[in-house]
Design a protein around this motif. Structure first.
Motif, short mmCIF file in Angstrom:
data_model
loop_
_atom_site.label_atom_id
_atom_site.label_comp_id
_atom_site.label_asym_id
_atom_site.label_seq_id
_atom_site.Cartn_x
_atom_site.Cartn_y
_atom_site.Cartn_z
N ALA A 140 32.57 10.86 74.38
CA ALA A 140 31.71 12.05 74.48
C ALA A 140 32.00 12.84 75.75
CB ALA A 140 30.24 11.62 74.45
N THR A 141 32.26 12.11 76.84
CA THR A 141 32.59 12.80 78.10
C THR A 141 33.89 13.57 77.99
OG1 THR A 141 31.44 11.06 79.35
CG2 THR A 141 32.97 12.47 80.57
N MET A 142 34.91 12.94 77.39
CA MET A 142 36.18 13.64 77.21
C MET A 142 36.03 14.85 76.31
SD MET A 142 38.47 12.28 79.08
CE MET A 142 39.86 13.11 78.33
N ASN A 143 35.26 14.70 75.25
CA ASN A 143 35.04 15.85 74.36
C ASN A 143 34.33 16.98 75.08
OD1 ASN A 143 36.25 14.50 72.20
ND2 ASN A 143 34.30 13.62 71.50
N ALA A 144 33.34 16.61 75.92
CA ALA A 144 32.62 17.64 76.67
C ALA A 144 33.55 18.35 77.66
CB ALA A 144 31.43 17.02 77.41
N MET A 145 34.44 17.58 78.30
CA MET A 145 35.38 18.18 79.23
C MET A 145 36.36 19.11 78.52
SD MET A 145 36.13 14.91 81.74
CE MET A 145 37.36 15.83 82.67
N MET A 146 36.86 18.67 77.37
CA MET A 146 37.78 19.51 76.62
C MET A 146 37.09 20.77 76.12
SD MET A 146 40.70 18.13 76.78
CE MET A 146 41.50 19.17 75.56
N GLN A 147 35.85 20.64 75.71
CA GLN A 147 35.11 21.81 75.26
C GLN A 147 34.87 22.78 76.41
OE1 GLN A 147 31.35 20.89 73.47
NE2 GLN A 147 30.86 23.02 72.99
N ALA A 148 34.53 22.24 77.59
CA ALA A 148 34.33 23.10 78.75
C ALA A 148 35.63 23.80 79.14
CB ALA A 148 33.80 22.28 79.93
N TRP A 149 36.76 23.08 79.02
CA TRP A 149 38.06 23.68 79.34
C TRP A 149 38.37 24.83 78.38
CZ3 TRP A 149 41.60 23.01 83.21
CH2 TRP A 149 42.87 23.55 83.01
N GLU A 150 38.09 24.63 77.11
CA GLU A 150 38.35 25.70 76.14
C GLU A 150 37.42 26.88 76.33
OE1 GLU A 150 38.05 23.86 72.37
OE2 GLU A 150 39.90 22.68 72.57
N GLU A 151 36.18 26.60 76.68
CA GLU A 151 35.22 27.68 76.88
C GLU A 151 35.55 28.52 78.11
OE1 GLU A 151 31.46 25.84 77.10
OE2 GLU A 151 31.28 25.46 74.94
N GLY A 152 36.22 27.91 79.10
CA GLY A 152 36.52 28.63 80.33
C GLY A 152 37.57 29.72 80.19
N GLY A 153 38.35 29.67 79.13
CA GLY A 153 39.35 30.72 78.92
C GLY A 153 40.56 30.57 79.83
N TRP A 154 41.23 31.69 80.09
CA TRP A 154 42.49 31.67 80.85
C TRP A 154 42.25 31.25 82.31
CZ3 TRP A 154 42.98 34.39 85.31
CH2 TRP A 154 42.02 35.37 85.57
N GLY A 155 41.07 31.49 82.85
CA GLY A 155 40.82 31.18 84.26
C GLY A 155 40.86 29.70 84.56
N MET A 156 40.70 28.84 83.55
CA MET A 156 40.71 27.40 83.80
C MET A 156 42.10 26.88 84.14
SD MET A 156 37.53 26.65 83.40
CE MET A 156 37.34 24.90 83.07
N GLU A 177 32.31 31.50 79.31
CA GLU A 177 33.57 31.59 80.05
C GLU A 177 33.33 31.89 81.52
OE1 GLU A 177 37.53 34.50 80.20
OE2 GLU A 177 36.23 34.45 78.43
N ALA A 178 32.42 32.81 81.79
CA ALA A 178 32.13 33.16 83.19
C ALA A 178 31.56 31.97 83.94
CB ALA A 178 31.16 34.34 83.22
N LEU A 179 30.63 31.25 83.33
CA LEU A 179 29.98 30.14 84.01
C LEU A 179 30.93 28.96 84.19
CD1 LEU A 179 26.44 30.17 82.35
CD2 LEU A 179 27.14 31.09 84.57
N ARG A 180 31.80 28.70 83.21
CA ARG A 180 32.75 27.60 83.35
C ARG A 180 33.74 27.87 84.48
NH1 ARG A 180 30.48 23.22 81.20
NH2 ARG A 180 29.88 23.53 79.01
N CYS A 181 34.23 29.09 84.57
CA CYS A 181 35.14 29.43 85.68
C CYS A 181 34.43 29.28 87.03
CB CYS A 181 35.68 30.84 85.50
SG CYS A 181 36.85 31.02 84.13
#
Length: 297
Positions: A71-87, A235-239
């Motif tokens: 679940a942690t890895m999935n959450a991290m991957m989802q956060a990475w995808e939501e962050g867009g190009w800035g990640m 995207e803004a918040l993840r970056c």
């Protein structure tokens, strides 16, 4: 005769009844014993079942841990995808930050050395006129402080100016080794903060250019407007989150390593002063006229 037959018939009937009663009692006894046996077996099974739960609990804990990790890895991957190009640039800065932290930590750990015991040993060697043994001892230890001491020992017996110059050169050579890449952490902290801020602005500006209608601008389907806005805000918040996290790690590490560098510089200065003080002891012993032992003897 009739009475005798009736008497015999009643006697046989009573005997048969008593026999049947014994059979019933025996049967009931067998049933009770069987029930107790089954109960004992049940108890044995329950005991076995009670012995089995630890393994079941371990398996359950292992499964729960694996599920939490997944679940942690999935959450991290989802956060990475939501962050867009800035990640991507932020991730690169984070990797470089971790690399510098690990490399510097290992260097300080390898180069750490408590020189007090060595100083006392070298002082005894010099007083016992075994300068070659003191030099040999220092060559076996590869740390910055000991290299400064070795530079001074190699120039004992020469002029004070040459000795001081040799020690100063050794300090100037060793001090920058402690400062290597430490300044990078301050740069990484600033770059991470700026990249996070840039990703935040990009995420907030995106709805204006693609999602929200403005005078003379494009029109988006109202059904997708809320979804597009939510993605842009995410995207803004993840970056912002990754940028601040990276900047925080780099800033704390920079402060810690700067303190370690200052401590190492004080150690080098103390070693230089100790060698100069040892030179006066060496000079006093030389004036007594007793020769020093060579490396062979």
């Amino acid at each position: 005769g009739e009475f005798l037959r009736a008497t015999l018939w009643r006697t046989a009937r009573n005997a048969a009844a008593r026999g049947a009663g014994r059979d019933v009692v025996a049967e009931r006894g067998d049933l009770i014993r069987g029930g107790r046996g089954r109960e004992g077996g049940g108890r044995g099974m329950s005991t076995t079942a009670e012995a089995e739960p630890p393994d079941a609990v371990d398996v359950e804990n292992s499964n729960r841990t694996q599920a939490q990790g997944g679940a942690t890895m999935n959450a991290m991957m989802q956060a990475w995808e939501e962050g867009g190009w800035g990640m991507q640039p932020l991730g690169a800065v984070l990797v470089l930050t971790v690399f510098v932290i690990v490399e510097r930590a290992l260097w300080f750990q390898r180069s750490a050395f408590d020189a007090e015991e060595l100083f006392e040993l070298l002082k005894e060697r010099v007083r016992s006129r075994d300068l070659a043994g003191a030099i040999t001892r220092c060559t076996l230890i590869r740390t910055p402080v000991v290299r400064v001491v070795l530079a001074g020992l190699l120039h004992l017996g020469k002029s004070s100016a040459r000795l001081k110059m040799a020690v100063d050169l050794a300090v100037l050579k060793e001090a920058p080794q402690a400062e290597r890449r430490v300044a990078w952490l301050a740069t990484f902290a600033q770059v991470a903060a700026l990249l996070g801020f840039l990703g935040t602005l990009t995420g907030l500006v995106a709805p204006s250019s693609h999602g929200c209608r403005y005078e003379g601008g494009p029109i988006i389907d109202p059904a997708r407007k809320a979804e597009f806005m939510a993605g842009s805000i995410s995207e803004a918040l993840r970056c912002t989150q990754l940028g601040l996290l990276t900047a925080l790690i780099a800033s704390v590490a920079y402060a810690a390593f700067r303190a370690a560098v200052r401590a190492r510089e004080r150690e080098l200065d103390a070693a230089a002063g100790w060698v100069i003080a040892l030179a006066y002891t060496h000079r006093a012993l030389s004036e007594e006229g007793t020769p020093y032992r060579s490396s062979s003897g």
